[in-house]
Design an enzyme around this catalytic site. Sequence first.
Site, PDB file in Angstrom:
ATOM      1  CG  MET A   1      -1.817  -1.189   1.310  1.00  0.00           C
ATOM      2  SD  MET A   1      -3.106  -1.172   0.072  1.00  0.00           S
ATOM      3  CE  MET A   1      -4.348  -0.205   0.925  1.00  0.00           C
ATOM      4  CB  CYS A   2       0.663   4.214  -1.673  1.00  0.00           C
ATOM      5  SG  CYS A   2       0.861   3.020  -3.013  1.00  0.00           S
ATOM      6  CD  GLN A   3       1.980   6.084   5.264  1.00  0.00           C
ATOM      7  OE1 GLN A   3       1.994   7.244   5.666  1.00  0.00           O
ATOM      8  NE2 GLN A   3       2.243   5.064   6.055  1.00  0.00           N
TER       9      GLN A   3
END
Lengths: 255, 255
Positions: A1-3
């Site tokens: 996942m990313c931020q």
Amino acid sequence: MCQLLGMNCNVPTDIVFSFTGFAMRGGHTDTHHDGWGIAFFEGAGVRLFVDHQAAIASPVAALIKSYPIKSRNVIAHIRKATQGKVALENCHPFVRELWGRYWVFAHNGDLKEFAPVLNGAFRPVGCTDSELAFCYLLQQLRERFGDNAPPLAELREAVGELARSIAAHGTFNMMLSDGAALFAHCSTRLCYVVREYPFATAQLSDEDVSVDFSQVTTPEDRVAVIVTEPLTTNERWTEFLPGEMKVFVDGTPLP
Amino acid sequence: MCQLLGMNCNVPTDIVFSFTGFAMRGGHTDTHHDGWGIAFFEGAGVRLFVDHQAAIASPVAALIKSYPIKSRNVIAHIRKATQGKVALENCHPFVRELWGRYWVFAHNGDLKEFAPVLNGAFRPVGCTDSELAFCYLLQQLRERFGDNAPPLAELREAVGELARSIAAHGTFNMMLSDGAALFAHCSTRLCYVVREYPFATAQLSDEDVSVDFSQVTTPEDRVAVIVTEPLTTNERWTEFLPGEMKVFVDGTPLP
């Protein structure tokens, strides 16, 4: 996942403090090392910096941390690849033009069985589900409103509906801005803080850095910071609800 | 007026040497101090750096000079404002997406009585005749070829025709790239050099810097540099003819 990291302000403000903490997550305090990017609106123009290197190793990120670019709307992203190879064309944020203004978009999450029909007006260059969602979103806005941008209230409703329909395919935490408003949709995780008078000192979570905002602001300044995980240890961050979209204008969420 | 710099190569090459000389014209050896910009293709992606500060004073330009970004197609521009205020949205190069690839465009010159009808597919964000010409050009390509990119030979013919029709309105020195080919149209002034084996030492005109390309290349490398005014004192630059368009692929002009 990313931020994701977003900033929306009533006066042009630099993002050096927040970006410094956020960039540490790009390979140092966290594992988001498959590229990063940041887009700053300046007037009608956009500065976009993207890099497929980890944010902590990137000379471009070093520039951003030392060079205070002032902007009223900023969207940044650090990536941990889940779909799409590590390549520049897959780095968020993405930029397109619609209605004679630039639109900036970044996404955190995965979409499954998401294959909207594109009419060719906006087509992905890379191979991420995120850029596909962005192209679809702009296509639908253009189909709905034609050649002219609608008032913000109508735009808000349309973006909200589209975000919900895309979120039905998976996780769709996203930020979108046209340089005037910043739209933030939460599927799983997003929070925000509004900094305004009286300003106080904020302490980063990811690095031993603090800043006394009362020394660098005027009483009229107002800044909203929206992010995946709180950036500071001593401010009260408000969590988004799952499925919630907020629209930030002039440093505050619209009621 | 402005100045243009383009580079087209058969392998990813950095532009530090040529940009160092070119950037000196942004306020030092010449008076093009109303902003500058540079776009690098990397794979299908584009890095765009624009700044409304003079290139000699810009921290972003300092980064480009010290950070060797490797690219097969680069377009750079330094601006002396003739139409449109000094603002980020008026800085070249401009970027749009068509046929699922990015297009980069920069222009030197002025267009008079140029008011093409736009259908809304591509609209200028700023207020320059240059961005208007770019939007018109992409619109016409899309109208002509529909949803899919044609073979290069057809594209070359179409871009050539469009460039000539736009150039009828004034001065239209321009560079355009889709990341594969670099199209360069000359109204008044443009020249190029092809650097290939056996490589030699080149000496910049605008700064006391030289580089021995034989030390930093392989025998297979080939690089075309296209620019408004020759960048070096000891290479043979080929002048474009007025009205001529050349298409560069893999570091060489197509016959």
